[in-house]
Enzyme design. Structure first.
Site, PDB file in Angstrom:
ATOM      1  N   CYS A   1       1.015  -0.737   0.332  1.00  0.00           N
ATOM      2  CA  CYS A   1       0.646   0.096   0.164  1.00  0.00           C
ATOM      3  C   CYS A   1       1.221   1.503  -0.060  1.00  0.00           C
ATOM      4  O   CYS A   1       1.138   1.510   1.214  1.00  0.00           O
ATOM      5  CB  CYS A   1      -1.074   0.177   1.090  1.00  0.00           C
ATOM      6  SG  CYS A   1      -1.666   1.212   1.196  1.00  0.00           S
TER       7      CYS A   1
ATOM      8  N   CYS B   1      -0.787   3.952   2.147  1.00  0.00           N
ATOM      9  CA  CYS B   1      -0.325   3.829   3.572  1.00  0.00           C
ATOM     10  C   CYS B   1       1.197   4.096   4.078  1.00  0.00           C
ATOM     11  O   CYS B   1       1.268   4.521   4.996  1.00  0.00           O
ATOM     12  CB  CYS B   1      -0.344   2.200   3.995  1.00  0.00           C
ATOM     13  SG  CYS B   1      -2.171   1.523   3.628  1.00  0.00           S
ATOM     14  N   ASP B   2       2.373   3.378   3.105  1.00  0.00           N
ATOM     15  CA  ASP B   2       3.809   3.269   3.452  1.00  0.00           C
ATOM     16  C   ASP B   2       4.702   4.132   2.863  1.00  0.00           C
ATOM     17  O   ASP B   2       5.371   4.343   2.827  1.00  0.00           O
ATOM     18  CB  ASP B   2       4.078   1.994   3.512  1.00  0.00           C
ATOM     19  CG  ASP B   2       2.740   1.006   4.256  1.00  0.00           C
ATOM     20  OD1 ASP B   2       2.961   1.469   5.576  1.00  0.00           O
ATOM     21  OD2 ASP B   2       3.153   0.084   4.030  1.00  0.00           O
TER      22      ASP B   2
END
Ligand code: NDP
Length: 313
Positions: free
Chosen positions: A136, A139-140
């Site tokens: 992701c 997200c990261d």
């Protein structure tokens, strides 16, 4: 099999399930939640969550799900650790078997079973999961700011993740296993027009390389020339698709080819009265904790209205 009557059954325990639980519990519906095999859902496999509003310093994924759980329990959600192994939506009320042990008979059901990212299946991918390997970028990606990264995949997700990362990283390799991308034309164009994305065609990932603690590179092979090379990278993003966890609903609900459940647009309603869907099980586009929570709220409100309209509460 022993039966137990409930007003609202929530299947799944990610942000969608817990938000549905908070709303249903506060409405006095005494929801029963069956957690599924990964209590807390996909967020329990991430480190820091920095894009969920309300946590200005960020929060770690598992802790965030503990907070969701506490909030749901505070209003009386009955949480059961277990799996719904089959459902029967043919009649009313609806039925769900838990762990092959007992059956919940529910007036309303909120499906919040989520989706799971697909992985390549390499041992090195597992070894460096969360130590440079992620599924992701939204997200990261932030943690790889200023670093060189690679994205594996050729669909819209891969194209989107590569362009997202290109805003943060000086260089992004996009590893596409064929000589063309599956992604939509517009997304492909965006990739081609981004100078710091280098597409490596016909390229398959052999091994993710690391120093034991972090990813340091990836070994790839061109499946036409059989040439192998090592790329120096610090982040490896797998973007080869997701699989919604919806197999048990197949014979009852409409879904697309991949298994994403269909809802009546703008609602959490399905074609079956009293069955509502929230979160990633019905969302192949946004897939964020905050959007899952939003649709969890919708599902609980739709369920409450349904129970009122039917004279059940
Ligand atoms: P897709 O199934 O569309 O694409 C998966 C990609 O990964 C394909 O290019 C596939 O290659 C490749 N792939 C699969 N397995 C492997 C493997 N083992 N090794 C290397 N490559 C592999 O998944 P997406 O997640 O990209 O998209 C899913 C759906 O969501 C699509 O309908 C998409 O349009 C939609 N979507 C829409 C977005 C938007 O509108 N903004 C954003 C993201 C997704 P191959 O082509 O060779 O099979």
């Amino acid at each position: 099999m022993e039966q137990e009557k409930v007003k609202v059954l929530i299947i799944g325990s990610g942000p969608a399930g817990y938000t549905a639980a908070i709303y249903a519990a506060r409405a006095g519906l005494k929801p029963v939640m069956v957690t599924g095999g990964e209590p807390g859902g996909q967020l329990t496999t991430t480190n820091d969550v920095e894009n969920y509003p309300g946590y200005p310093e960020g929060i770690n994924g598992p802790q965030m799900m503990v907070d969701f759980q506490k909030q749901a329990e505070r209003f009386g959600t009955d949480i059961r650790y277990g799996m719904v192994t089959s459902v029967d939506f043919n009649g009313y009320p609806h039925k769900a078997v838990v762990d092959e042990k007992y059956e919940l008979v529910a007036e309303a059901v909120v499906i919040a079973t989520g989706a799971s990212a697909k992985y390549l299946g390499l041992p090195s991918e597992e070894k460096y999961y969360n130590k440079g390997v992620s599924a992701c970028a939204v997200c990261d990606g932030f943690f790889y700011k200023g670093k060189t990264v690679a994205v594996a995949g050729g669909g819209d997700t891969a194209a989107e993740e590569a362009t997202y990362l290109a805003n943060l990283c000086p260089k992004v390799y996009l590893l596409v296993r064929r000589d063309e991308m599956r992604a939509s034309k517009i997304m492909q164009k965006r990739v081609m027009n981004t100078p710091n994305i280098e597409v490596l065609w016909n390229t398959e990932t052999d091994e993710i390389l690391g120093d034991g603690d972090n990813v340091t590179g990836v070994r790839v092979t061109n499946n036409q020339s059989n040439e192998t090379q090592e790329l120096d990278i610090e982040g490896f993003f797998v973007a080869i698709g997701h699989k919604p966890n919806t197999d048990i609903f197949k014979s009852f609900l409409d879904m697309d080819d991949t298994g994403y459940l269909k809802v009546n647009p703008g609602t959490a309603k399905t074609k079956i009265k009293g069955v509502f869907v929230s979160g990633d099980a019905a969302d192949k586009v946004y897939r964020q904790a905050v959007t899952a929570a939003g649709t969890g709220c919708m599902a609980a409100l739709d369920a409450e209205r349904y129970l009122t309209e039917e004279g059940i509460i």
